[in-house]
Design an enzyme around this catalytic site. Structure first.
Site, short mmCIF file in Angstrom:
data_model
loop_
_atom_site.label_atom_id
_atom_site.label_comp_id
_atom_site.label_asym_id
_atom_site.label_seq_id
_atom_site.Cartn_x
_atom_site.Cartn_y
_atom_site.Cartn_z
N ASP A 51 -10.31 -31.31 8.23
CA ASP A 51 -10.85 -31.08 6.89
C ASP A 51 -10.12 -31.97 5.88
O ASP A 51 -10.45 -31.98 4.69
CB ASP A 51 -10.83 -29.60 6.50
CG ASP A 51 -9.43 -29.00 6.46
OD1 ASP A 51 -8.47 -29.71 6.82
OD2 ASP A 51 -9.31 -27.82 6.09
N ASP A 90 -12.12 -28.98 12.66
CA ASP A 90 -11.51 -27.97 11.79
C ASP A 90 -12.52 -26.96 11.28
O ASP A 90 -13.63 -27.34 10.86
CB ASP A 90 -10.92 -28.65 10.54
CG ASP A 90 -9.42 -28.84 10.64
OD1 ASP A 90 -8.77 -28.13 11.42
OD2 ASP A 90 -8.90 -29.71 9.91
N GLU A 121 -6.11 -22.77 10.55
CA GLU A 121 -4.76 -22.72 10.00
C GLU A 121 -4.27 -21.27 9.87
O GLU A 121 -5.02 -20.40 9.43
CB GLU A 121 -4.73 -23.38 8.62
CG GLU A 121 -5.09 -24.84 8.65
CD GLU A 121 -5.03 -25.51 7.27
OE1 GLU A 121 -4.58 -24.85 6.29
OE2 GLU A 121 -5.44 -26.68 7.17
N GLU A 188 2.72 -29.06 11.40
CA GLU A 188 2.72 -30.09 10.34
C GLU A 188 3.94 -29.93 9.43
O GLU A 188 4.19 -28.83 8.89
CB GLU A 188 1.42 -29.97 9.53
CG GLU A 188 1.34 -30.98 8.39
CD GLU A 188 -0.05 -31.13 7.78
OE1 GLU A 188 -1.03 -30.55 8.31
OE2 GLU A 188 -0.15 -31.85 6.76
O1 KIV Z 1 -7.22 -31.99 8.50
C1 KIV Z 1 -6.49 -32.72 9.19
O2 KIV Z 1 -6.67 -33.93 9.30
C2 KIV Z 1 -5.37 -32.09 9.88
C3 KIV Z 1 -4.31 -32.98 10.46
C4 KIV Z 1 -3.46 -33.51 9.39
C5 KIV Z 1 -3.51 -32.30 11.50
O3 KIV Z 1 -5.30 -30.90 9.95
#
Ligand code: KIV
Length: 270
Positions: A51, A90, A121, A188
């Site tokens: 995302d 995501d 997340e 992260e």
């Molecule tokens: O949204 C994204 O690109 C991510 C990465 C930074 C792991 O979650």
């Protein structure tokens, strides 16, 4: 549109085997078919439709405005460009706020988008969602540490888990998401020593971004890897296009550096 490569598509068991064998997993984000095809050509193992597209593609100040329609659209574009890499997408902000919503949205990413796994997340209440999805055949990648969807609570994009109590909470959260059924974990922006401890503790592969060299694999946002993200470059990123002859060469240089344990260096870590 794209010629089929001879290599068989990578699977989740292949990624788990990599961890057991101590072979690094190379991951990068992608948002459209042409770059996805170049990523495949460069031998990347795992592609994430993050995302982060809200920031690097759509120009928003955070990932919060990203919609499910946008995630499904970009995931389907990327899927059409890939032949070998494992595709993760995501679930954006609030798209997994309860079990029925998570089912509906994760199903869209898999059935319409072509993702093999969804990423979400957080821990705590999120463990119930992870457990519901994985028990119904939707593999889940968890995401801990700096979780950009929590930006309004965190107050900034900062390293997480520096203090003893926060580090202990992160370790407990990592065990909890694994116990709930997560089959990959993205960590992260956490101190390298903490990421190393979590990577050793878990049996699922841990993919780091700003989490030091000892994770089982690394992920970078494509725009950071190519040095085209507007504004200040995050410490954990590196412009691999500088010194490379082409985009494929830059992605391949990143893949080589990750596999050789040369990226991230201490200058990219905390
Ligand atoms: O949204 C994204 O690109 C991510 C990465 C930074 C792991 O979650």
């Amino acid at each position: 549109m794209y010629a089929k490569s001879a290599a068989a598509p990578l699977t989740l068991p292949d990624l788990h085997r990599r961890k057991r064998d101590g072979e690094k997993i190379v991951c990068v984000t992608a948002y459209e078919a042409s770059i996805a095809a170049r990523v495949d050509e460069a031998g990347v193992d795992l592609v994430l439709v993050g995302d982060s597209l809200g920031m690097v593609v759509q120009g928003h100040a955070s990932t919060l405005p990203v919609t499910m329609d946008a995630m499904v659209y970009h995931t389907a574009c990327v899927a059409r460009g890939l032949r070998r890499a494992f595709l993760v997408a995501d679930l954006p902000f609030m798209a997994f706020r309860d079990v029925p919503t998570a089912f509906a949205n994760a199903t869209r990413l898999v059935a319409e988008g072509g993702a093999a796994m969804v990423k979400l997340e957080g821990a705590d209440w999120v463990c119930e969602i992870i457990s519901a999805l994985t028990s119904r055949e939707i593999p889940v990648c968890a995401h801990l540490g700096l979780t950009p969807q929590s930006i309004n609570r965190l107050g900034g994009y900062r390293v997480q888990g520096r203090e003893t109590e926060a580090a202990e909470r992160l370790r407990a959260d990592a065990r909890a998401v694994q116990d709930a059924g997560a089959q990959l974990l993205v960590l992260e922006c956490v101190p390298s020593a903490l990421a190393q401890a979590i990577t050793r503790e878990l049996h699922i592969p841990v993919i780091g971004i700003g989490a030091g060299v000892d994770c089982d694999g690394q992920v970078l946002v494509m725009h950071d890897l190519l040095g085209i993200t507007p504004g200040k470059r995050p410490r954990f990123s590196k412009d691999f296009l500088a010194g490379s002859a082409s985009v494929v060469d830059a992605i391949a240089a990143y893949a080589r550096a990750v596999r050789a344990g040369e990226f991230p260096g201490p200058e990219h870590s905390y």
